[in-house]
Design a protein around this motif. Structure first.
Motif, mmCIF file in Angstrom:
data_model
loop_
_atom_site.group_PDB
_atom_site.id
_atom_site.type_symbol
_atom_site.label_atom_id
_atom_site.label_comp_id
_atom_site.label_asym_id
_atom_site.label_seq_id
_atom_site.Cartn_x
_atom_site.Cartn_y
_atom_site.Cartn_z
ATOM 1 N N ASP A 138 12.440 -25.697 46.152
ATOM 2 C CA ASP A 138 13.223 -26.896 45.868
ATOM 3 C C ASP A 138 12.452 -27.945 45.076
ATOM 4 O OD1 ASP A 138 15.412 -25.847 47.174
ATOM 5 O OD2 ASP A 138 14.972 -26.848 49.077
ATOM 6 N N LEU A 139 11.129 -27.884 45.100
ATOM 7 C CA LEU A 139 10.313 -28.898 44.432
ATOM 8 C C LEU A 139 9.689 -28.404 43.133
ATOM 9 C CD1 LEU A 139 8.525 -30.300 47.601
ATOM 10 C CD2 LEU A 139 10.576 -31.182 46.463
ATOM 11 N N GLU A 150 7.741 -24.403 35.818
ATOM 12 C CA GLU A 150 6.563 -24.808 36.602
ATOM 13 C C GLU A 150 6.733 -24.302 38.033
ATOM 14 O OE1 GLU A 150 3.777 -26.847 35.952
ATOM 15 O OE2 GLU A 150 4.226 -26.888 33.812
ATOM 16 N N PRO A 151 6.632 -22.976 38.239
ATOM 17 C CA PRO A 151 6.848 -22.418 39.580
ATOM 18 C C PRO A 151 5.741 -22.805 40.550
ATOM 19 C CG PRO A 151 6.116 -20.721 38.080
ATOM 20 C CD PRO A 151 6.309 -21.954 37.261
ATOM 21 N N VAL A 152 6.071 -22.725 41.815
ATOM 22 C CA VAL A 152 5.114 -23.065 42.863
ATOM 23 C C VAL A 152 4.087 -21.956 43.078
ATOM 24 C CG1 VAL A 152 6.509 -22.207 44.779
ATOM 25 C CG2 VAL A 152 4.934 -24.094 45.159
ATOM 26 N N ASN A 188 13.183 -19.513 48.836
ATOM 27 C CA ASN A 188 12.684 -19.524 47.466
ATOM 28 C C ASN A 188 13.504 -18.603 46.573
ATOM 29 O OD1 ASN A 188 10.392 -21.145 48.196
ATOM 30 N ND2 ASN A 188 9.491 -19.313 49.075
ATOM 31 N N ASP A 189 13.501 -18.918 45.285
ATOM 32 C CA ASP A 189 14.056 -18.017 44.286
ATOM 33 C C ASP A 189 12.894 -17.304 43.615
ATOM 34 O OD1 ASP A 189 16.791 -18.665 44.613
ATOM 35 O OD2 ASP A 189 16.493 -20.495 43.446
#
Length: 84
Positions: free
Chosen positions: A13-14, A19-21, A60-61
């Motif tokens: 969500d962030l 810019e993946p986590v 997550n996606d």
């Protein structure tokens, strides 16, 4: 013997696809397959995240990406942890 490695960007969500986590990889070989994620400990470690995602679990996606994209994410994580 490794026959195929597939990389995935982890988006929560962030974060965004740009810019993946984080990043995951699935390693498929003659003996089966296993998944790893690159974490803030700067190591590739086993992860159940992709299996959970495939079963419809998780928040997550995941998006399949190229090895070059995966390397850029790894370097971004490495830089955020070490400052180098």
């Amino acid at each position: 013997m490794v026959t195929r490695i597939t990389y995935f960007a982890v988006v929560d969500d962030l974060s965004t696809r740009e810019e993946p986590v984080g990043v995951l990889r699935r390693i498929e070989h003659d003996g089966g397959e296993h998944d790893e994620q690159f974490g803030h400990d700067l190591e590739w470690t086993r992860s159940p995240l992709l299996y959970s995602y495939e079963r419809g679990d998780g928040d997550n996606d995941l998006y399949e990406i190229s090895e070059d994209e995966a390397n850029r994410i790894v370097e971004r994580i490495r830089h955020s942890v070490t400052g180098e």
